[in-house]
Write an enzyme that holds these catalytic residues in place. Structure first.
Site, PDB file in Angstrom:
ATOM      1  N   HIS A  70       0.603  -1.386   0.536  1.00 55.27           N
ATOM      2  CA  HIS A  70       0.108   0.182   0.004  1.00 55.27           C
ATOM      3  C   HIS A  70       0.609   1.582   0.439  1.00 55.27           C
ATOM      4  O   HIS A  70       0.648   2.317  -0.420  1.00 55.27           O
ATOM      5  CB  HIS A  70      -1.023  -0.116   1.162  1.00 55.27           C
ATOM      6  CG  HIS A  70      -2.009   1.603   1.463  1.00 55.27           C
ATOM      7  ND1 HIS A  70      -2.684   0.719   0.876  1.00 55.27           N
ATOM      8  CD2 HIS A  70      -1.497   2.716   1.565  1.00 55.27           C
ATOM      9  CE1 HIS A  70      -3.738   2.638   1.581  1.00 55.27           C
ATOM     10  NE2 HIS A  70      -2.306   3.415   2.220  1.00 55.27           N
ATOM     11  N   GLU A  71       1.740   1.042   0.837  1.00 58.32           N
ATOM     12  CA  GLU A  71       2.368   2.384   0.907  1.00 58.32           C
ATOM     13  C   GLU A  71       3.507   2.230  -0.442  1.00 58.32           C
ATOM     14  O   GLU A  71       4.267   3.840  -0.830  1.00 58.32           O
ATOM     15  CB  GLU A  71       3.282   2.696   1.954  1.00 58.32           C
ATOM     16  CG  GLU A  71       2.523   2.805   3.448  1.00 58.32           C
ATOM     17  CD  GLU A  71       1.387   3.744   3.599  1.00 58.32           C
ATOM     18  OE1 GLU A  71       1.891   4.572   3.192  1.00 58.32           O
ATOM     19  OE2 GLU A  71       0.419   3.351   3.992  1.00 58.32           O
ATOM     20  N   HIS A  74       1.953   4.184  -3.073  1.00 58.23           N
ATOM     21  CA  HIS A  74       2.239   6.054  -3.084  1.00 58.23           C
ATOM     22  C   HIS A  74       3.548   6.316  -3.266  1.00 58.23           C
ATOM     23  O   HIS A  74       3.578   7.264  -3.832  1.00 58.23           O
ATOM     24  CB  HIS A  74       1.538   6.129  -0.998  1.00 58.23           C
ATOM     25  CG  HIS A  74      -0.059   6.101  -0.807  1.00 58.23           C
ATOM     26  ND1 HIS A  74      -0.524   6.946  -1.472  1.00 58.23           N
ATOM     27  CD2 HIS A  74      -0.109   5.569   0.192  1.00 58.23           C
ATOM     28  CE1 HIS A  74      -2.012   6.227  -0.969  1.00 58.23           C
ATOM     29  NE2 HIS A  74      -1.224   6.162   0.316  1.00 58.23           N
TER      30      HIS A  74
END
Length: 271
Positions: A70-71, A74
């Site tokens: 997820h990170e 980003h």
């Protein structure tokens, strides 16, 4: 989850990094992934102790893996969009330690997952939005994280359906994988909400007025915690949400009934 805003770095000095992304899985990421894999193996053993330990390892190891992805989502989109500082911060290594705060990234998410089955995405990357090319890129940076949860959820549901034969030897593994898929869909749906502190708000924030953005900055530290307190404390609200997410899982090719069984396997200490 992503954080903002830092002082704009020297764009001239950073351009030398454009063609050297530096994406490389860290040993920590591989260890967390291995924990989930070992958990899957234990779920196929003829021992209740092994099954209990396997469910814990698969779900928590899978959650840790998805947090890193997820990170990373980003950070990777931010890098491609002009913020080359994410490379020097180690955000492109999938090392969960780069994204974590001991309380908000580890203790609180694990507590929420163990108590109510709510996977709070607790990591964060610090993105310099002033270095990004335009507002569209800013929105894409915010959307990249939850979209990774959606893709992972669909992939887990597909793998469970197509690659794991449903029989007595694999029933616990299949159920736990489907529960992990459900958690990914849950993380996507919750994170995409336009609430300050969540990625849905980050996606629309560049297009809002100064007053709205200022309000978001004020409530950002507390709004997600209030949301999860409501979900945990008010089953009349959380139960329909979980039911709706189960329908989404079914629509995406999963099996919500099997995911419910996996939830029971994971919460073995509540039996």
């Amino acid at each position: 989850m992503q954080k903002t805003r830092m002082r704009a770095p020297n764009r001239t000095r950073q351009t030398c990094h454009v063609n050297r992304t530096g994406v490389r899985p860290s040993p920590i990421f591989l260890i967390i992934l291995a924990i989930a894999v070992v958990g899957g193996f234990l779920l196929m053993q003829d021992s209740q102790t092994a099954i209990d330990a396997g469910a814990l390892m698969l779900v928590l190891g899978g959650w840790g893996t998805s947090l890193a992805l997820h990170e990373f989502g980003h950070a990777f989109v931010a890098y491609r969009g002009g913020d080359y500082s994410v490379r020097s911060k180690g955000y492109l290594t999938l090392d969960i330690r780069r994204y974590t705060d001991p309380v908000f990234s580890i203790v609180l998410p694990l507590l929420l997952l163990a108590v109510g089955g709510f996977p709070l995405p607790g990591g964060a990357v610090w993105v310099d939005h002033s270095a990004l090319r335009d507002r569209k890129v800013e929105s894409l940076v915010s959307l990249a994280g939850p979209l990774s949860n959606l893709v992972l959820g669909v992939a887990l549901a597909w793998a469970d359906r197509e690659l794991v034969p449903l029989n007595l030897a694999t029933i616990y593994l299949s159920a736990s994988l489907m529960y992990l898929a459900l958690l990914q869909i849950f993380a996507f749906v919750i994170n995409i909400l336009p609430i300050p502190g969540l990625d849905g708000w980050g996606a629309i924030e560049p297009w809002l007025s100064y007053e709205a953005r200022r309000f978001g900055t004020m409530v950002r530290p507390w709004a997600p915690l209030v949301l999860f307190a409501i979900l945990i404390g008010l089953p009349s609200i959380s139960d329909p949400i979980f039911t709706g997410i189960g329908h989404i899982l079914d629509w995406l090719g999963g099996n919500s009934a099997l995911a419910d069984a996996g939830r029971d396997v994971f919460f073995f200490w509540k039996r």
